[in-house]
Write a protein that holds these residues in place. Sequence first.
Motif, PDB file in Angstrom:
ATOM      1  N   ARG A 143      25.749  21.869  30.836  1.00  0.00           N
ATOM      2  CA  ARG A 143      24.709  20.836  30.902  1.00  0.00           C
ATOM      3  C   ARG A 143      23.430  21.286  30.207  1.00  0.00           C
ATOM      4  N   ALA A 144      23.153  22.602  30.239  1.00  0.00           N
ATOM      5  CA  ALA A 144      21.930  23.097  29.610  1.00  0.00           C
ATOM      6  C   ALA A 144      22.024  23.068  28.094  1.00  0.00           C
ATOM      7  N   ALA A 145      23.261  22.995  27.556  1.00  0.00           N
ATOM      8  CA  ALA A 145      23.446  23.047  26.108  1.00  0.00           C
ATOM      9  C   ALA A 145      23.562  21.665  25.485  1.00  0.00           C
ATOM     10  N   LEU A 146      24.132  20.711  26.220  1.00  0.00           N
ATOM     11  CA  LEU A 146      24.365  19.370  25.692  1.00  0.00           C
ATOM     12  C   LEU A 146      23.727  18.328  26.585  1.00  0.00           C
TER      13      LEU A 146
ATOM     14  N   PHE B 257      30.724  29.723  26.255  1.00  0.00           N
ATOM     15  CA  PHE B 257      30.872  28.588  25.356  1.00  0.00           C
ATOM     16  C   PHE B 257      29.880  27.499  25.752  1.00  0.00           C
ATOM     17  N   ASP B 258      29.588  26.634  24.788  1.00  0.00           N
ATOM     18  CA  ASP B 258      28.783  25.443  25.055  1.00  0.00           C
ATOM     19  C   ASP B 258      29.669  24.239  25.317  1.00  0.00           C
ATOM     20  N   LEU B 259      30.830  24.246  24.656  1.00  0.00           N
ATOM     21  CA  LEU B 259      31.729  23.102  24.680  1.00  0.00           C
ATOM     22  C   LEU B 259      33.162  23.617  24.663  1.00  0.00           C
TER      23      LEU B 259
ATOM     24  N   GLU C 192      18.146  18.789  23.304  1.00  0.00           N
ATOM     25  CA  GLU C 192      18.990  19.301  22.230  1.00  0.00           C
ATOM     26  C   GLU C 192      18.145  19.688  21.028  1.00  0.00           C
ATOM     27  N   ARG C 193      18.553  20.735  20.333  1.00  0.00           N
ATOM     28  CA  ARG C 193      17.872  21.163  19.120  1.00  0.00           C
ATOM     29  C   ARG C 193      18.651  20.664  17.910  1.00  0.00           C
TER      30      ARG C 193
END
Length: 305
Positions: A263-266, A131-133, A89-90
Motif C-alpha cells: 500500500r505504501a508503494a502503490l 517487492f512492490d507488486l 506515487e512518484r
Amino acid sequence: MELELRHLRVLCAIADTGSVGRAAAAIGASQPATSTQLRRIERHLGAVVFERTAAGVVPTTFGAELLAAAREVLARVDRLGQSVPVDGERPHRELRLAADCPALLPGTLARARQLRPELRFSLPCAPDEPFDLALALDHPSSGLRPTPALAARVIATEPLFVALPATHPLRHHAEPALADLAAETWLLPAADRKAFRAACESAALVPATVHQLPHGRREVLDLVAAGLGAALVPASTPPIPGVLLKPLLGAPLWLRYVLLWRRAALGPGLADTLFGAATAAYRELAAEAPHLHSWAGRTFRPPRT
C-alpha cells in the motif's frame, strides 16, 4: 444522460473482470446498480456492449471498439496528472515486481506500460526479496488476506488440470478421477512445491512418486510430453504438443491468480490500472486454452427451458 468518464470506467471494469458482479465489487458498487448503469449506457449508445457466455460476459464487436476508445481516453486523462505525484506515487518510478505465474507477465506489463508509459519494472532475483507488486498463484484455502501493509485482489479463480503424456492409458477419459492418478510419477516445478503439497492434502491424495525439479512449468510440460510423468497445471495453460490437458472429475483442486501490492508503494489509482492490466492479460491467456472453454461449457451449461 451524457456519457462521462465514470461510465467509461464501469465498462472497462466489466471487460477486465468478465463479470458485472466482479466489476461491481472492484469499483465498490452493488451488482444491481452496476447492471442498471450498464443498461442505461447501452440505451444511450443504442447498441449492446457485452454479451453473456458460459464463462461470463465478453464484448460485442461494437463493444470491443468502444472499449478500445474508452481505454485511450482514460489513459490520456490519467496522464494529465503525471507531472504531479498522485496518491503518494512518484512519476517515472521503478516498481519491484515478483511473479510465480510468468504466463501473465508479458500481457500485464505490455498493457501497464501502454496505460502508464512512465512506469519501469524490475524483477527481484529471489522470491523472498522485497517487492512492490506481485503476480502470485495460490489456493482459495490458503488464507491469504489483505493486511494494513499489503493489499490483494483476486484476478481469476480456475481449476487445476492434469497434464498427461499424449499416449497415457487415460487419454480417452474426458475427466479422470484424481484417485486414478495416485500411482503416477509427479513432476513438480520448483515454484509449486508448497501448492502441490496443499493440494494433495486437501484432496487426500498420497502420490507414489514426486520429483521436485529446478525448472519452470514449461520445462516440466516438456518432460510430460516425453512420457516421464504427470503434472498439475492451471486450466488456462496453453496447449502443448504431446501433452493432454484434462480436467479432473469433480474439479477437486482450484487455484487463484492474485495481484499483491504494498500500500505504501502503490496508490489506489495505479493499483486499479495494474489490476485491470493483469485481468485483461488473464482473459487473453484463457482465450487460448480450448480445453478450459470446453470444460466450462460442459460444467456451466445453462438449464434447458
